[in-house]
Write an enzyme that holds these catalytic residues in place. Structure first.
Site, PDB file in Angstrom:
ATOM      1  N   HIS A  93       0.861  -1.194   0.000  1.00 44.60           N
ATOM      2  CA  HIS A  93       0.000   0.000   0.000  1.00 44.60           C
ATOM      3  C   HIS A  93       0.896   1.242   0.000  1.00 44.60           C
ATOM      4  O   HIS A  93       1.963   1.240   0.617  1.00 44.60           O
ATOM      5  CB  HIS A  93      -0.897  -0.025   1.242  1.00 44.60           C
ATOM      6  CG  HIS A  93      -1.979   1.006   1.191  1.00 44.60           C
ATOM      7  ND1 HIS A  93      -1.728   2.339   1.411  1.00 44.60           N
ATOM      8  CD2 HIS A  93      -3.297   0.910   0.911  1.00 44.60           C
ATOM      9  CE1 HIS A  93      -2.856   3.022   1.273  1.00 44.60           C
ATOM     10  NE2 HIS A  93      -3.833   2.169   0.965  1.00 44.60           N
ATOM     11  N   GLU A 161      -4.097   2.230  -7.175  1.00 44.18           N
ATOM     12  CA  GLU A 161      -4.450   3.287  -6.230  1.00 44.18           C
ATOM     13  C   GLU A 161      -3.566   4.505  -6.476  1.00 44.18           C
ATOM     14  O   GLU A 161      -2.468   4.593  -5.910  1.00 44.18           O
ATOM     15  CB  GLU A 161      -4.233   2.797  -4.795  1.00 44.18           C
ATOM     16  CG  GLU A 161      -5.139   1.657  -4.395  1.00 44.18           C
ATOM     17  CD  GLU A 161      -5.472   1.724  -2.912  1.00 44.18           C
ATOM     18  OE1 GLU A 161      -6.649   1.752  -2.597  1.00 44.18           O
ATOM     19  OE2 GLU A 161      -4.545   1.771  -2.091  1.00 44.18           O
TER      20      GLU A 161
HETATM   21  P1  PGA Z   1      -9.719   5.835   0.680  1.00 41.07           P
HETATM   22  O1  PGA Z   1      -8.555   4.757   0.894  1.00 41.07           O
HETATM   23  O2  PGA Z   1     -10.896   5.114   0.105  1.00 41.07           O
HETATM   24  O3  PGA Z   1      -9.966   6.394   2.039  1.00 41.07           O
HETATM   25  O4  PGA Z   1      -9.177   6.864  -0.275  1.00 41.07           O
HETATM   26  C1  PGA Z   1      -8.303   3.770  -0.062  1.00 41.07           C
HETATM   27  C2  PGA Z   1      -7.050   3.018   0.308  1.00 41.07           C
HETATM   28  O5  PGA Z   1      -6.065   3.640   0.706  1.00 41.07           O
HETATM   29  O6  PGA Z   1      -7.008   1.787   0.244  1.00 41.07           O
END
Ligand code: PGA
Length: 239
Positions: A93, A161
């Site tokens: 992540h 992401e």
């Molecule tokens: P968020 O986080 O939906 O709060 O933007 C997503 C993530 O970091 O997995």
């Protein structure tokens, strides 16, 4: 094809709030027929496992050690996570890359370890705003995938992401996500020699329902903030 919905609780809740949320999920999802994965913190994992045991919900961890067992103070192994009932683990992540200095080599080792212990890794990739602004998105993704997926077997999920979209309230446009997912699928297929599922994460809420509904390369969502309410996450899971 049914989509994959991952709820990442990050370090947002204390122990009792985590158990309360797990109980809310248990009620809301008792008749759910898709794939929804809850990722509480390590502390709550065992108790959440018990609460959701009789539901269609699956359990995941937010990270795992790159070692399997031994004198590694503070670490939690993929093996122990699996033994506890987890089937998934988020790896790489951007918050771990940014705040805990995880390199591609570390991420690659964690992926291997998770696969050895039969956890399905959810590998996160994504570009920063600065990289995006100078047109480096594809180059960054290609590099992350090439290094992270070295000697990794098929059977993982990739989460796209974009760092600028996480927790910022700025969801990436669905048309743009479609194109990037197509690119990630193509790159990953070249490396793994098999098709891979790609989910999107970054400020997703139920309000994005309409724009994401017609997409074909988005195999699901990784949700942080909006998944801390069972009702909201349940709505997202209808996508
Ligand atoms: P968020 O986080 O939906 O709060 O933007 C997503 C993530 O970091 O997995």
């Amino acid at each position: 094809m049914s989509k994959i919905f991952v709820s990442n609780w990050k370090m947002q809740l204390n122990y009792s709030a985590s158990l309360k949320l797990a109980n809310d999920f248990k009620k809301k999802f008792k008749n759910f027929s898709g794939l929804a994965v809850l990722c509480p913190d390590f502390l709550s994992l065992a108790a959440v496992a018990q609460i959701i045991k009789t539901t269609p919900l699956k359990l995941g961890a937010q990270d795992c050690s790159l070692r399997d067992q031994g004198a590694y103070t503070g670490e939690v192994s993929a093996r122990n996570l699996k033994a506890l009932g987890a089937n998934y683990v988020i790896i790489g992540h951007s918050e771990r890359r940014q705040y805990f200095f995880e390199t591609e080599a570390i991420i690659n080792q964690k992926l291997r370890d998770a696969q050895v212990d039969k956890l399905i890794p959810i590998l996160c990739v994504g570009e920063s705003l600065a990289e995006r602004k100078v047109g480096l998105t594809k180059a960054v993704l290609k590099n992350q995938l090439r290094l992270a997926l070295k000697n990794i077997k098929p059977g993982l999920i990739i989460a796209y992401e974009p760092i600028w979209a996480i927790g910022s309230g700025r969801v990436a446009k669905s048309e743009e996500v479609e194109l990037i997912h197509a690119f990630i699928k193509q790159e990953a297929r070249q490396i793994l020699k098999k098709a891979v599922k790609v989910i999107y994460g970054g400020s997703v809420t139920a309000a994005d329902f309409a724009s994401f509904k017609k997409t074909k390369n988005i195999d699901g969502f990784l949700v942080g903030g909006a998944s801390l309410k069972a009702t909201e996450f349940h709505k997202i899971c209808q996508l």
